[in-house]
Design a protein around this motif. Structure first.
Motif, short mmCIF file in Angstrom:
data_model
loop_
_atom_site.label_atom_id
_atom_site.label_comp_id
_atom_site.label_asym_id
_atom_site.label_seq_id
_atom_site.Cartn_x
_atom_site.Cartn_y
_atom_site.Cartn_z
N VAL A 1 18.59 5.46 7.55
CA VAL A 1 18.44 6.15 8.20
C VAL A 1 16.58 6.74 9.06
CG1 VAL A 1 20.52 7.63 8.70
CG2 VAL A 1 18.50 8.35 7.92
N VAL A 2 16.11 6.69 8.03
CA VAL A 2 14.59 6.98 8.09
C VAL A 2 13.48 4.96 8.41
CG1 VAL A 2 14.53 8.70 6.73
CG2 VAL A 2 13.97 6.30 5.66
N PRO A 3 12.78 5.06 8.81
CA PRO A 3 12.10 4.19 9.92
C PRO A 3 11.38 3.23 7.86
CG PRO A 3 10.56 5.50 10.52
CD PRO A 3 12.41 6.63 9.81
N LEU A 4 11.81 2.07 7.79
CA LEU A 4 11.38 1.04 6.97
C LEU A 4 10.27 1.53 6.01
CD1 LEU A 4 12.87 -1.34 5.08
CD2 LEU A 4 10.68 -2.98 6.58
N ALA A 5 9.40 1.40 6.69
CA ALA A 5 8.26 1.96 5.78
C ALA A 5 8.53 3.57 4.86
CB ALA A 5 6.71 2.98 6.53
N ALA A 6 9.11 4.43 5.69
CA ALA A 6 9.33 5.97 4.78
C ALA A 6 10.56 5.57 3.51
CB ALA A 6 10.47 6.67 5.59
N ALA A 7 11.31 4.18 4.37
CA ALA A 7 12.57 4.25 3.09
C ALA A 7 11.84 3.80 1.74
CB ALA A 7 13.54 3.08 3.84
N LEU A 8 10.67 2.95 2.12
CA LEU A 8 9.64 2.18 0.87
C LEU A 8 9.26 3.39 -0.01
CD1 LEU A 8 7.67 -0.70 2.57
CD2 LEU A 8 9.64 -1.28 0.15
N TYR A 9 9.15 4.23 1.00
CA TYR A 9 8.63 5.39 -0.29
C TYR A 9 9.67 6.35 -0.99
CZ TYR A 9 7.12 10.50 -0.68
OH TYR A 9 6.70 11.92 -1.79
N VAL B 1 12.47 4.76 -2.08
CA VAL B 1 12.82 3.94 -3.02
C VAL B 1 12.62 4.15 -4.48
CG1 VAL B 1 13.34 1.67 -3.93
CG2 VAL B 1 14.56 2.58 -1.62
N THR B 2 10.69 4.03 -3.61
CA THR B 2 9.93 3.57 -5.09
C THR B 2 9.81 5.15 -5.72
OG1 THR B 2 8.51 2.86 -3.71
CG2 THR B 2 7.62 3.47 -5.71
N SER B 3 10.09 6.36 -4.91
CA SER B 3 9.94 7.94 -5.39
C SER B 3 11.28 7.93 -6.40
CB SER B 3 9.34 8.95 -4.36
OG SER B 3 9.64 10.02 -5.22
N THR B 4 12.10 7.47 -5.92
CA THR B 4 13.55 7.78 -6.75
C THR B 4 12.96 6.87 -7.76
OG1 THR B 4 14.47 8.07 -4.24
CG2 THR B 4 15.35 7.47 -6.14
N THR B 5 13.16 5.58 -8.04
CA THR B 5 13.00 4.60 -9.04
C THR B 5 11.74 5.53 -10.05
OG1 THR B 5 13.57 3.08 -7.49
CG2 THR B 5 12.85 2.00 -9.61
N TRP B 6 10.66 5.73 -9.63
CA TRP B 6 9.99 6.42 -10.94
C TRP B 6 10.95 7.68 -11.08
CZ3 TRP B 6 4.25 5.75 -11.36
CH2 TRP B 6 3.92 6.66 -11.62
N ALA C 1 1.12 -1.57 0.12
CA ALA C 1 0.36 0.05 0.06
C ALA C 1 0.55 0.99 0.03
CB ALA C 1 -0.76 0.03 1.20
N ILE C 2 1.67 0.92 0.40
CA ILE C 2 3.01 2.03 0.84
C ILE C 2 3.68 2.73 -0.49
CG2 ILE C 2 5.35 2.60 1.05
CD1 ILE C 2 4.18 1.48 4.36
N VAL C 3 3.98 1.58 -1.20
CA VAL C 3 4.10 2.13 -2.72
C VAL C 3 3.09 1.98 -3.56
CG1 VAL C 3 5.59 0.83 -4.42
CG2 VAL C 3 6.60 -0.57 -2.14
N LEU C 4 2.06 1.85 -3.42
CA LEU C 4 1.25 2.32 -3.87
C LEU C 4 0.58 3.86 -4.29
CD1 LEU C 4 -0.96 1.48 -6.56
CD2 LEU C 4 -2.34 0.14 -4.73
N CYS C 5 0.92 3.61 -3.11
CA CYS C 5 0.15 5.48 -2.59
C CYS C 5 1.31 6.62 -3.01
CB CYS C 5 0.29 5.95 -1.37
SG CYS C 5 -0.99 4.76 -0.21
N THR C 6 2.74 6.00 -2.59
CA THR C 6 4.03 6.48 -3.46
C THR C 6 3.90 6.81 -5.51
OG1 THR C 6 5.49 5.95 -2.12
CG2 THR C 6 6.65 6.64 -3.58
#
Length: 243
Positions: free
Chosen positions: A206-214, A216-221, A31-36
């Motif tokens: 350094v950020v929580p894993l959930a924020a790291a997912l955001y 990584v997804t945003s950077t890849t996008w 869901a985090i990846v999809l929101c991003t």
């Protein structure tokens, strides 16, 4: 802020519920990846405008260099001529900044959402979404169950950063920061700018894993989006060379 945070958290939770049949225990991560991706899709029109602006600035770079050389002893006249050139060519110097500015509030929302207790009990495989890389190292080490999740994220970020690094180097070669003039510090900035793509590795660590997912997804996008938006320009250069 609290109302907006609650609304955002509610959106993530609803998406997680919808994705539960497909992703089971990793539904919240999905869901985090999809929101991003939805956030990035919403600002895609601005990214397209930014790409058009960058292409236009590259096109008029020789004219700017000529103006700077012509009015080297009259900075005020140069600024006026530069403003007139931007207006004539319909080029906004700020066009490339807007997508980044709009992403900042989304990242802050994500960070506050994930830094609290809302991620308790949610995981990405063996790694809790509310934990940090330091927690993974403390419970199993680099190659432990949670550590392996981070290794995959670091590998993705490194690949994207290397791709962005090469693209930035090419762009700076095509459009130098100093536009052919001797500008103090321009050379050092040009060397440092491509390396900034690797700063994402620090953020993920350094950020929580959930924020790291955001992140990584945003950077890849961003990397994929810019590659597609500038594809026509890249394809046109070999044709121009052969001509």
């Amino acid at each position: 802020m609290s109302d907006l945070l609650s609304a955002f958290a509610s959106l993530v939770e609803r998406l997680a519920d919808l994705l539960q049949p497909l992703f089971a225990t990793t539904a919240t991560a999905a869901a985090i990846v999809l929101c991003t991706m939805l956030v990035r899709l919403a600002i895609h029109p601005l990214s397209r405008a930014s790409a058009r602006g960058q292409k236009a600035r590259t096109r008029i770079a020789p004219q700017i260099a000529a103006l700077r050389k012509k009015h080297a002893k009259n900075p005020e006249r140069f600024r006026k001529e530069l403003t007139a050139l931007h207006a004539r060519e319909k080029v906004s110097p700020l066009a490339g900044i807007l997508p980044s500015l709009l992403q900042a509030p989304a990242f802050l929302l994500m960070y506050h959402l994930f830094a609290g207790d809302r991620m308790a009990g949610h995981t990405l495989f063996a790694a809790p979404l509310g934990d940090h890389w330091a927690d993974a190292l403390a419970h199993g080490g680099v190659f432990g169950p949670a550590g392996q999740v981070y290794l995959v994220l670091f590998a993705v970020v490194t690949g994207v950063a290397a791709f962005t690094y090469r693209r930035t180097k090419r762009q700076l070669a095509a459009q130098p920061l100093d536009l052919g003039q001797s500008t103090p510090g321009a050379g050092a900035i040009a060397k440092v700018m491509p390396l900034l793509s690797f700063a994402t590795l620090i953020t993920v660590a350094v950020v929580p894993l959930a924020a790291a997912l955001y992140v990584v997804t945003s950077t890849t996008w961003s990397a994929v989006e810019r590659a597609l938006l500038f594809r026509e320009e890249a394809e046109a250069k070999p044709l121009a060379t052969r001509a």
